[in-house]
Design an enzyme around this catalytic site. Structure first.
Site, short mmCIF file in Angstrom:
data_model
loop_
_atom_site.label_atom_id
_atom_site.label_comp_id
_atom_site.label_asym_id
_atom_site.label_seq_id
_atom_site.Cartn_x
_atom_site.Cartn_y
_atom_site.Cartn_z
N ASP A 151 57.81 33.42 -37.29
CA ASP A 151 58.63 33.50 -36.06
C ASP A 151 58.12 32.62 -34.94
O ASP A 151 58.79 32.50 -33.90
CB ASP A 151 58.67 34.96 -35.58
CG ASP A 151 59.44 35.84 -36.56
OD1 ASP A 151 58.92 36.88 -36.96
OD2 ASP A 151 60.56 35.43 -36.94
N HIS B 68 49.99 38.84 -38.88
CA HIS B 68 50.86 39.23 -39.99
C HIS B 68 50.13 40.28 -40.83
O HIS B 68 48.93 40.26 -40.97
CB HIS B 68 51.17 38.00 -40.87
CG HIS B 68 52.35 38.22 -41.76
ND1 HIS B 68 52.27 38.88 -42.95
CD2 HIS B 68 53.65 37.88 -41.61
CE1 HIS B 68 53.46 38.94 -43.51
NE2 HIS B 68 54.32 38.34 -42.72
#
Ligand code: SDX
Length: 428
Positions: A364, A307
């Site tokens: 996700d 991320h």
């Protein structure tokens, strides 16, 4: 702490103000840099550059903190309804009971999509990706409500667009799924809650009533809340920059849908399940796939991992991982890809490559496990992300317009040919 930042360029010292946010985040305001020095900054992917100041979402990537308007995501995901959180993200405060009842009533009054829009759906080819449908249908809403195209109109007109978007996106999403099956469209029913209505339109038939499953509604409610906003991510920044030209809210959100579609962003939730299925089909050898992810010569990346901001853990992934266990237990589902996901996570988090780079499961990584368990087809996963992110896109657009921010127009460093004269084709 110093009041100003000093930059010495060509022997001259220039001072630029320091900006400090309410959570003590610090920035150098370089709004006057080019005028004062002739220089611009260069920051591919804006990894070190703030595009705005915002009061909507605070996240701390090192500490794994995420709050919407100051409320911790853990509390909202556990206790709130999605539409309450949507109201909070968009208008800045949790609604009072009367405000919430009016908000929900306004929304149920606008869940129908203009009948002419059904012709669009029927024109898409079989198997059309629902994100392509959602993006074009959302933009097309602006043609059915042309008054929305004048974004300088009073707040009431903008607010009607906000209600219409929140009300109609679930219908558009569900109908894009029905269309892919060439099944008849199922109309929204006002007696259902937001999540029950979506599941009704997705999975029932016009000839039958739905029996909402509280486990499914609760899981969907939690997932939508966890996706509601995430400060200046790729799609929210897209919505802001499109809206900064004073394009209408429908067009700006449609741009957000297309940005979210990319597999490096919201499209990752579909890519994660496809990756887990590929690993399962390949015999479940997670070490082999971890090595592929680490191999610079291999384009494979561990989808759902890493991320831009979270370098410790994504608090949403922590909540979703537990919810995945709870939902599968409650529904009595044993999904082998969940075991593969957990093995991948365990091996990766003990591997120097991932630990050194701060690569952890993101929002996700586990969300698709839950979508699958409640019957959502893989190609609809990113549309589910869009349904959750819609309040964030709206809130970011609204804040940008209310703050009268200038049109977004970044500068560049030119690296092409220097001046040269045209040569006729005969002489080339
Ligand atoms: C979302 O921004 C947001 O807030 C987004 C989001 C939201 O709510 O809006 O949180 C939603 O988009 C989550 C991210 C979903 N995407 C994926 O899961 C795709 C896989 N992840 C990566 O592509 C990547 O981690 C990104 C895109 C998420 C972040 O990329 P960055 O910040 O640009 O980091 P990078 O690509 O520069 O990677 C740094 C290093 C590189 O190695 P080195 O050059 O240092 O040797 O880490 C490596 C990368 O190769 N790396 C990975 C990896 N992610 C980064 N290596 C293997 N597998 C991965 N998944």
């Amino acid at each position: 702490m110093s009041e100003n930042a000093k930059i010495i360029l060509d022997g001259e010292t220039h001072e630029f103000p320091i900006v400090v946010g309410t959570e003590n985040e610090k920035a150098i305001d370089i709004s006057k840099l080019r005028g004062a020095t002739g220089y611009i900054t260069l920051d591919y992917g804006f990894k070190n550059t703030g595009s705005t100041s915002s009061a909507i979402t605070f996240l701390d990537g090192e500490k794994g903190i995420l709050r919407y308007r100051g409320y911790p995501i853990e509390q909202l995901a556990e206790h709130a309804e999605f539409l309450e959180v949507a109201y909070l993200v968009i208008y800045g405060e949790l609604p009072t009971k009367p405000q919430y009842e009016k908000f929900k009533t306004d929304i149920v009054r606008h869940t129908l999509v203009h009948e002419d829009m059904k012709h669009f759906l029927e024109a898409y080819p079989r198997g059309a990706h629902p994100m392509g449908i959602a993006a074009s249908m959302v933009c097309s809403l602006s043609t059915f409500y042309p008054e929305s195209q004048d974004t300088n109109r009073e707040a009431e007109a903008v607010n009607l667009t906000i209600i219409r978007l929140l009300a109609k996106l679930p219908t558009i999403a569900a109908w894009s799924h029905k269309n892919s099956l060439r099944h008849p469209f199922v109309y929204p029913q006002n007696k259902y809650s937001y999540t029950e209505n979506f599941m009704h339109m997705m999975f029932s038939m016009p000839t039958e009533e739905s029996t909402p499953d509280p486990i499914v509604s609760k899981a969907l409610n939690k997932l939508l809340i966890l996706h509601a906003d995430h400060e200046q991510n790729c799609s929210a920044s897209t919505v802001r920059i499109v809206g900064s030209s004073h394009a209408n809210l429908y067009a700006s959100v449609a741009a957000g849908v297309t940005a979210l579609w990319g597999p490096l962003h919201g499209g990752a939730n579909q890519a994660v399940i496809e990756m887990l299925e590929a690993i399962k089909a390949d015999g479940g050898d997670v070490d082999k796939w971890i090595d592929k992810a680490k191999d610079k010569d291999d384009t494979f990346r561990l989808m759902g991992f890493g991320h831009r901001v979270y370098k410790n853990f994504d608090p949403r992934a922590t909540i979703i991982k537990k919810a995945a266990d709870d939902v599968l237990d409650a529904l009595g589902i044993d999904d082998p890809v969940l075991d593969i996901a957990k093995k991948l996570e365990k091996v990766a988090l003990e591997d120097e490559y991932f630990v050194k780079r701060g690569l952890y499961p993101n929002v996700d990584f586990y969300s698709g496990i839950i979508y699958r368990a409640i019957g959502i087809p893989t190609e609809m996963f990113t549309v589910m992300f869009a349904l959750g992110r819609l309040p964030g896109w709206i809130g970011q657009w609204k804040e940008m317009r209310e703050n009268n921010e200038p049109i977004g127009r970044p500068r560049q460093v030119y690296t092409g040919s220097n001046k040269r004269d045209y040569v006729s084709i005969e002489k080339r």
